[in-house]
Motif scaffolding. Structure first.
Motif, PDB file in Angstrom:
ATOM      1  N   GLN A   1       0.829  -1.196   0.000  1.00 50.07           N
ATOM      2  CA  GLN A   1       0.000   0.000   0.000  1.00 50.07           C
ATOM      3  C   GLN A   1       0.866   1.249   0.000  1.00 50.07           C
ATOM      4  O   GLN A   1       1.914   1.310   0.639  1.00 50.07           O
ATOM      5  CB  GLN A   1      -0.901   0.003   1.237  1.00 50.07           C
ATOM      6  CG  GLN A   1      -2.011   1.019   1.201  1.00 50.07           C
ATOM      7  CD  GLN A   1      -2.960   0.856   2.380  1.00 50.07           C
ATOM      8  OE1 GLN A   1      -2.671   0.150   3.336  1.00 50.07           O
ATOM      9  NE2 GLN A   1      -4.113   1.501   2.297  1.00 50.07           N
TER      10      GLN A   1
ATOM     11  N   VAL B   1       0.256   5.381   0.657  1.00 43.67           N
ATOM     12  CA  VAL B   1      -0.712   6.335   1.180  1.00 43.67           C
ATOM     13  C   VAL B   1      -0.116   7.727   1.124  1.00 43.67           C
ATOM     14  O   VAL B   1       0.927   7.993   1.731  1.00 43.67           O
ATOM     15  CB  VAL B   1      -1.117   5.993   2.620  1.00 43.67           C
ATOM     16  CG1 VAL B   1      -2.110   7.030   3.150  1.00 43.67           C
ATOM     17  CG2 VAL B   1      -1.727   4.593   2.680  1.00 43.67           C
ATOM     18  N   GLU B   2      -0.797   8.604   0.386  1.00 42.86           N
ATOM     19  CA  GLU B   2      -0.361   9.990   0.291  1.00 42.86           C
ATOM     20  C   GLU B   2      -1.049  10.819   1.370  1.00 42.86           C
ATOM     21  O   GLU B   2      -2.188  10.534   1.765  1.00 42.86           O
ATOM     22  CB  GLU B   2      -0.709  10.590  -1.068  1.00 42.86           C
ATOM     23  CG  GLU B   2      -0.142   9.858  -2.260  1.00 42.86           C
ATOM     24  CD  GLU B   2      -1.117   8.859  -2.841  1.00 42.86           C
ATOM     25  OE1 GLU B   2      -0.989   8.510  -4.029  1.00 42.86           O
ATOM     26  OE2 GLU B   2      -2.020   8.419  -2.103  1.00 42.86           O
TER      27      GLU B   2
ATOM     28  N   CYS C   1       4.434  10.371   1.130  1.00 40.42           N
ATOM     29  CA  CYS C   1       3.985   9.081   0.611  1.00 40.42           C
ATOM     30  C   CYS C   1       4.566   8.003   1.522  1.00 40.42           C
ATOM     31  O   CYS C   1       5.793   7.858   1.612  1.00 40.42           O
ATOM     32  CB  CYS C   1       4.454   8.885  -0.820  1.00 40.42           C
ATOM     33  SG  CYS C   1       4.072   7.264  -1.510  1.00 40.42           S
TER      34      CYS C   1
ATOM     35  N   TYR D   1      -0.646  11.919  -6.976  1.00 43.34           N
ATOM     36  CA  TYR D   1      -0.491  10.489  -6.730  1.00 43.34           C
ATOM     37  C   TYR D   1       0.973  10.123  -6.550  1.00 43.34           C
ATOM     38  O   TYR D   1       1.842  10.595  -7.294  1.00 43.34           O
ATOM     39  CB  TYR D   1      -1.039   9.675  -7.909  1.00 43.34           C
ATOM     40  CG  TYR D   1      -2.503   9.855  -8.158  1.00 43.34           C
ATOM     41  CD1 TYR D   1      -2.974  10.834  -9.024  1.00 43.34           C
ATOM     42  CD2 TYR D   1      -3.430   9.021  -7.532  1.00 43.34           C
ATOM     43  CE1 TYR D   1      -4.330  10.993  -9.262  1.00 43.34           C
ATOM     44  CE2 TYR D   1      -4.791   9.170  -7.759  1.00 43.34           C
ATOM     45  CZ  TYR D   1      -5.233  10.164  -8.624  1.00 43.34           C
ATOM     46  OH  TYR D   1      -6.574  10.315  -8.847  1.00 43.34           O
TER      47      TYR D   1
ATOM     48  N   TYR E   1       2.742   0.341  -8.740  1.00 44.19           N
ATOM     49  CA  TYR E   1       1.979   0.540  -7.512  1.00 44.19           C
ATOM     50  C   TYR E   1       1.599   2.012  -7.402  1.00 44.19           C
ATOM     51  O   TYR E   1       2.433   2.891  -7.621  1.00 44.19           O
ATOM     52  CB  TYR E   1       2.809   0.125  -6.289  1.00 44.19           C
ATOM     53  CG  TYR E   1       3.292  -1.299  -6.332  1.00 44.19           C
ATOM     54  CD1 TYR E   1       4.520  -1.620  -6.893  1.00 44.19           C
ATOM     55  CD2 TYR E   1       2.501  -2.322  -5.822  1.00 44.19           C
ATOM     56  CE1 TYR E   1       4.967  -2.927  -6.942  1.00 44.19           C
ATOM     57  CE2 TYR E   1       2.940  -3.637  -5.864  1.00 44.19           C
ATOM     58  CZ  TYR E   1       4.172  -3.934  -6.434  1.00 44.19           C
ATOM     59  OH  TYR E   1       4.599  -5.234  -6.483  1.00 44.19           O
ATOM     60  N   TRP E   2       0.360   2.235  -7.023  1.00 47.78           N
ATOM     61  CA  TRP E   2      -0.170   3.594  -6.954  1.00 47.78           C
ATOM     62  C   TRP E   2      -0.926   3.808  -5.658  1.00 47.78           C
ATOM     63  O   TRP E   2      -1.606   2.901  -5.161  1.00 47.78           O
ATOM     64  CB  TRP E   2      -1.117   3.860  -8.124  1.00 47.78           C
ATOM     65  CG  TRP E   2      -0.421   3.905  -9.445  1.00 47.78           C
ATOM     66  CD1 TRP E   2      -0.067   2.842 -10.215  1.00 47.78           C
ATOM     67  CD2 TRP E   2       0.026   5.070 -10.130  1.00 47.78           C
ATOM     68  NE1 TRP E   2       0.570   3.278 -11.353  1.00 47.78           N
ATOM     69  CE2 TRP E   2       0.638   4.637 -11.325  1.00 47.78           C
ATOM     70  CE3 TRP E   2      -0.026   6.445  -9.862  1.00 47.78           C
ATOM     71  CZ2 TRP E   2       1.186   5.525 -12.242  1.00 47.78           C
ATOM     72  CZ3 TRP E   2       0.527   7.320 -10.771  1.00 47.78           C
ATOM     73  CH2 TRP E   2       1.123   6.869 -11.948  1.00 47.78           C
ATOM     74  N   GLY E   3      -0.811   5.037  -5.143  1.00 48.64           N
ATOM     75  CA  GLY E   3      -1.638   5.417  -4.016  1.00 48.64           C
ATOM     76  C   GLY E   3      -2.990   5.913  -4.488  1.00 48.64           C
ATOM     77  O   GLY E   3      -3.261   5.952  -5.698  1.00 48.64           O
ATOM     78  N   GLN E   4      -3.832   6.303  -3.534  1.00 41.45           N
ATOM     79  CA  GLN E   4      -5.184   6.760  -3.850  1.00 41.45           C
ATOM     80  C   GLN E   4      -5.240   8.235  -4.189  1.00 41.45           C
ATOM     81  O   GLN E   4      -6.252   8.708  -4.707  1.00 41.45           O
ATOM     82  CB  GLN E   4      -6.106   6.470  -2.666  1.00 41.45           C
ATOM     83  CG  GLN E   4      -6.308   4.982  -2.417  1.00 41.45           C
ATOM     84  CD  GLN E   4      -6.905   4.287  -3.613  1.00 41.45           C
ATOM     85  OE1 GLN E   4      -7.934   4.693  -4.126  1.00 41.45           O
ATOM     86  NE2 GLN E   4      -6.248   3.231  -4.088  1.00 41.45           N
ATOM     87  N   GLY E   5      -4.189   8.960  -3.888  1.00 39.44           N
ATOM     88  CA  GLY E   5      -4.140  10.359  -4.245  1.00 39.44           C
ATOM     89  C   GLY E   5      -4.520  11.291  -3.112  1.00 39.44           C
ATOM     90  O   GLY E   5      -5.244  10.913  -2.185  1.00 39.44           O
ATOM     91  N   THR E   6      -3.995  12.512  -3.193  1.00 39.81           N
ATOM     92  CA  THR E   6      -4.345  13.562  -2.237  1.00 39.81           C
ATOM     93  C   THR E   6      -4.602  14.848  -3.015  1.00 39.81           C
ATOM     94  O   THR E   6      -3.871  15.187  -3.949  1.00 39.81           O
ATOM     95  CB  THR E   6      -3.226  13.748  -1.190  1.00 39.81           C
ATOM     96  OG1 THR E   6      -3.620  14.721  -0.217  1.00 39.81           O
ATOM     97  CG2 THR E   6      -1.911  14.201  -1.818  1.00 39.81           C
TER      98      THR E   6
END
Length: 128
Positions: A3, A5-6, A22, A95, A117-122
């Motif tokens: 995972q 997370v930003e 991140c 992201y 792999y990518w985070g959900q964004g902020t």
């Protein structure tokens, strides 16, 4: 579970600064390359900044060069994006992404498809 997370986004005024973070969990991405991308409404996701596995190679989009700084902390498994002199056109969802691609790990890379792999964004919103 792997995972990203930003955090650190928000609403600021033009000229202000923000620092995005991140955090990686599950898998130790210490030897991977990281990238920051952003996507504004109605636009494609675009590269912002990237850093190779040891932090020795960084790259920036022309639009953020000399304003943004990417860095990483191996001990904490964190990557940061210091954003200074923010402009309204910087408004977007930001992201964090990680690449296991060999060349990306060595040199960094700017292509979205090379990140696995990518985070959900902020959300970052800059008012004029």
């Amino acid at each position: 579970q792997d995972q990203l997370v930003e955090s650190g986004g928000g609403l600021v005024q033009a000229g202000d600064s923000l620092r995005l973070s991140c955090a990686a969990s599950g898998r130790a991405f210490v030897s991977y390359a990281y990238g920051w991308f952003r996507q504004a409404p109605g636009k494609e996701r675009e590269f912002v900044s990237g850093i190779n596995w040891n932090g020795g190679s960084t790259s920036y989009a022309d639009s953020v060069k000399d304003r943004f700084i990417i860095s990483r902390d191996h001990a904490e498994n964190m990557v940061y994006l210091q954003m200074n002199s923010l402009k309204p056109e910087d408004t977007a969802v930001y992201y964090c992404a990680v690449s296991s691609d060999y060349e990306c790990r060595r040199y960094g890379c700017q292509t979205t498809s090379r990140y696995q792999y990518w985070g959900q964004g902020t959300q970052v919103t800059v008012s004029s």
